[in-house]
Design a protein around this motif. Structure first.
Motif, mmCIF file in Angstrom:
data_model
loop_
_atom_site.group_PDB
_atom_site.id
_atom_site.type_symbol
_atom_site.label_atom_id
_atom_site.label_comp_id
_atom_site.label_asym_id
_atom_site.label_seq_id
_atom_site.Cartn_x
_atom_site.Cartn_y
_atom_site.Cartn_z
ATOM 1 N N ASP A 97 -6.908 9.630 13.101
ATOM 2 C CA ASP A 97 -5.695 9.504 12.288
ATOM 3 C C ASP A 97 -5.996 9.246 10.816
ATOM 4 O O ASP A 97 -5.093 9.314 9.977
ATOM 5 N N ALA A 98 -7.243 8.977 10.478
ATOM 6 C CA ALA A 98 -7.615 8.780 9.073
ATOM 7 C C ALA A 98 -7.337 10.028 8.249
ATOM 8 O O ALA A 98 -7.125 9.943 7.034
ATOM 9 N N LYS A 99 -7.278 11.204 8.893
ATOM 10 C CA LYS A 99 -6.999 12.446 8.159
ATOM 11 C C LYS A 99 -5.607 12.435 7.539
ATOM 12 O O LYS A 99 -5.332 13.191 6.615
ATOM 13 N N TYR A 100 -4.732 11.555 8.032
ATOM 14 C CA TYR A 100 -3.380 11.463 7.477
ATOM 15 C C TYR A 100 -3.317 10.563 6.245
ATOM 16 O O TYR A 100 -2.259 10.405 5.656
ATOM 17 N N LEU A 101 -4.444 9.987 5.843
ATOM 18 C CA LEU A 101 -4.496 9.141 4.648
ATOM 19 C C LEU A 101 -5.178 9.911 3.530
ATOM 20 O O LEU A 101 -6.305 10.392 3.686
ATOM 21 N N ALA A 102 -4.511 10.010 2.386
ATOM 22 C CA ALA A 102 -5.063 10.720 1.233
ATOM 23 C C ALA A 102 -6.229 9.934 0.639
ATOM 24 O O ALA A 102 -6.336 8.713 0.812
ATOM 25 N N GLU A 103 -7.093 10.636 -0.055
ATOM 26 C CA GLU A 103 -8.213 9.961 -0.731
ATOM 27 C C GLU A 103 -7.703 8.984 -1.783
ATOM 28 O O GLU A 103 -8.360 8.000 -2.081
ATOM 29 N N SER A 104 -6.524 9.226 -2.329
ATOM 30 C CA SER A 104 -5.934 8.342 -3.346
ATOM 31 C C SER A 104 -5.116 7.203 -2.723
ATOM 32 O O SER A 104 -4.400 6.502 -3.429
ATOM 33 N N PHE A 105 -5.230 6.985 -1.424
ATOM 34 C CA PHE A 105 -4.410 6.035 -0.663
ATOM 35 C C PHE A 105 -4.492 4.596 -1.188
ATOM 36 O O PHE A 105 -5.568 4.112 -1.545
ATOM 37 N N THR A 106 -3.322 3.931 -1.206
ATOM 38 C CA THR A 106 -3.238 2.482 -1.436
ATOM 39 C C THR A 106 -2.157 1.914 -0.517
ATOM 40 O O THR A 106 -1.271 2.639 -0.068
ATOM 41 N N ASP A 107 -2.248 0.628 -0.235
ATOM 42 C CA ASP A 107 -1.280 -0.061 0.620
ATOM 43 C C ASP A 107 -0.839 -1.319 -0.121
ATOM 44 O O ASP A 107 -1.682 -2.092 -0.583
ATOM 45 N N TRP A 108 0.473 -1.521 -0.230
ATOM 46 C CA TRP A 108 1.039 -2.643 -0.960
ATOM 47 C C TRP A 108 1.952 -3.440 -0.043
ATOM 48 O O TRP A 108 2.836 -2.883 0.599
ATOM 49 N N SER A 109 1.771 -4.765 0.023
ATOM 50 C CA SER A 109 2.645 -5.606 0.831
ATOM 51 C C SER A 109 2.487 -7.073 0.448
ATOM 52 O O SER A 109 1.446 -7.670 0.724
ATOM 53 N N ASP A 110 3.517 -7.642 -0.146
ATOM 54 C CA ASP A 110 3.480 -9.084 -0.393
ATOM 55 C C ASP A 110 3.592 -9.858 0.917
ATOM 56 O O ASP A 110 3.100 -10.983 1.012
ATOM 57 N N SER A 111 4.213 -9.269 1.941
ATOM 58 C CA SER A 111 4.286 -9.926 3.244
ATOM 59 C C SER A 111 2.889 -10.124 3.826
ATOM 60 O O SER A 111 2.577 -11.181 4.369
ATOM 61 N N ILE A 112 2.048 -9.106 3.717
ATOM 62 C CA ILE A 112 0.660 -9.231 4.189
ATOM 63 C C ILE A 112 -0.124 -10.125 3.243
ATOM 64 O O ILE A 112 -0.885 -10.991 3.685
ATOM 65 N N ASN A 113 0.071 -9.934 1.938
ATOM 66 C CA ASN A 113 -0.690 -10.719 0.960
ATOM 67 C C ASN A 113 -0.482 -12.219 1.137
ATOM 68 O O ASN A 113 -1.441 -12.992 1.060
ATOM 69 N N ILE A 114 0.752 -12.659 1.397
ATOM 70 C CA ILE A 114 0.999 -14.097 1.555
ATOM 71 C C ILE A 114 0.293 -14.633 2.789
ATOM 72 O O ILE A 114 -0.255 -15.727 2.781
ATOM 73 N N LEU A 115 0.257 -13.834 3.857
ATOM 74 C CA LEU A 115 -0.422 -14.256 5.078
ATOM 75 C C LEU A 115 -1.941 -14.243 4.927
ATOM 76 O O LEU A 115 -2.644 -15.046 5.544
ATOM 77 N N ALA A 116 -2.448 -13.339 4.105
ATOM 78 C CA ALA A 116 -3.892 -13.203 3.912
ATOM 79 C C ALA A 116 -4.415 -14.053 2.758
ATOM 80 O O ALA A 116 -5.618 -14.057 2.494
ATOM 81 N N GLY A 117 -3.525 -14.770 2.070
ATOM 82 C CA GLY A 117 -3.959 -15.603 0.952
ATOM 83 C C GLY A 117 -4.292 -14.813 -0.298
ATOM 84 O O GLY A 117 -5.026 -15.303 -1.162
ATOM 85 N N LYS A 118 -3.763 -13.608 -0.418
ATOM 86 C CA LYS A 118 -3.988 -12.793 -1.609
ATOM 87 C C LYS A 118 -2.868 -13.032 -2.608
ATOM 88 O O LYS A 118 -1.748 -13.371 -2.217
ATOM 89 N N PRO A 119 -3.125 -12.821 -3.885
ATOM 90 C CA PRO A 119 -2.063 -12.980 -4.883
ATOM 91 C C PRO A 119 -0.911 -12.010 -4.644
ATOM 92 O O PRO A 119 -1.138 -10.838 -4.327
ATOM 93 N N LEU A 120 0.290 -12.521 -4.788
ATOM 94 C CA LEU A 120 1.471 -11.670 -4.635
ATOM 95 C C LEU A 120 1.515 -10.650 -5.767
ATOM 96 O O LEU A 120 1.067 -10.910 -6.878
ATOM 97 N N GLY A 121 2.056 -9.486 -5.463
ATOM 98 C CA GLY A 121 2.177 -8.442 -6.470
ATOM 99 C C GLY A 121 0.909 -7.635 -6.687
ATOM 100 O O GLY A 121 0.862 -6.810 -7.588
ATOM 101 N N THR A 122 -0.113 -7.866 -5.870
ATOM 102 C CA THR A 122 -1.351 -7.106 -6.004
ATOM 103 C C THR A 122 -1.487 -6.146 -4.832
ATOM 104 O O THR A 122 -0.838 -6.299 -3.795
ATOM 105 N N VAL A 123 -2.350 -5.171 -4.993
ATOM 106 C CA VAL A 123 -2.573 -4.188 -3.940
ATOM 107 C C VAL A 123 -3.196 -4.881 -2.726
ATOM 108 O O VAL A 123 -4.055 -5.747 -2.867
#
Length: 185
Positions: free
Chosen positions: A66-92
């Motif tokens: 299924d990786a073929k469905y992800l473009a080489e320029s792929f990014t994922d953004w989620s403050d919901s995940i970031n808050i759970l993972a301890g990452k700064p909000l508003g970041t990739v």
């Protein structure tokens, strides 16, 4: 008179208005149709469904094909995940295809995501609402995902995922805890 006809034809050809029409099969396949921001290739319903199905498979249980469905320029953004993972909000959340694939290979989500509403489909974006119940607390988690698509590889792929969901219910489902703020009357 012939001079003015030639001059007019020359002027129109400079504007692309007197160009011959290419009706070869490759030209017909590459036709663009109007989207909300002008002319460009736009998703068809079938294309959108294929990408939604791929996204659901990625969340339910990662398979490398299924990786073929992800473009080489792929990014994922989620403050919901970031808050759970301890990452700064508003970041990739995942800055690249490689980072997302590596995470899925090491610790796949394996979540029972169910799409409850799909649409609208824009020229290159798909909106979905989903839900899932899992884990320790069995709390329903509801979320929204916007998939942005591209044809940079010659076929439709996901170039960006924007996802937000009920992160407190998710936290409880993965065994976390939280304290409700005191109510002030």
């Amino acid at each position: 008179m012939r001079f003015f006809q030639s001059l007019t034809l020359l002027a129109l050809s400079g504007l692309g208005l007197a160009s011959p029409v290419d009706t070869s099969s490759s030209a017909v396949e590459a036709r663009h149709w109007p989207g909300p921001w002008g002319y460009g290739q736009c998703l068809r319903k079938e294309d959108a469904q294929e990408l939604v199905d791929a996204y659901v498979r990625m969340i339910r249980g990662w398979k490398d094909e299924d990786a073929k469905y992800l473009a080489e320029s792929f990014t994922d953004w989620s403050d919901s995940i970031n808050i759970l993972a301890g990452k700064p909000l508003g970041t990739v959340t995942f800055p690249s295809k490689a980072a997302f694939v590596k995470k899925q290979q090491v610790a796949p989500d394996n979540l029972p995501i169910e799409v409850t509403h799909q649409g609208p489909i824009d020229c290159d974006e798909i909106s979905i609402i989903w839900s899932m119940t899992f884990g320790a607390a069995q709390k329903p988690v509801r979320g929204e995902t916007i998939l942005t698509a591209t044809k940079e590889a010659g076929y439709w792929q996901i170039s960006r995922i924007d996802v937000e969901f009920n992160s407190i219910a998710y936290l409880l489902n993965i065994g976390g805890t939280y304290t409700m703020p005191s109510s002030s009357a």
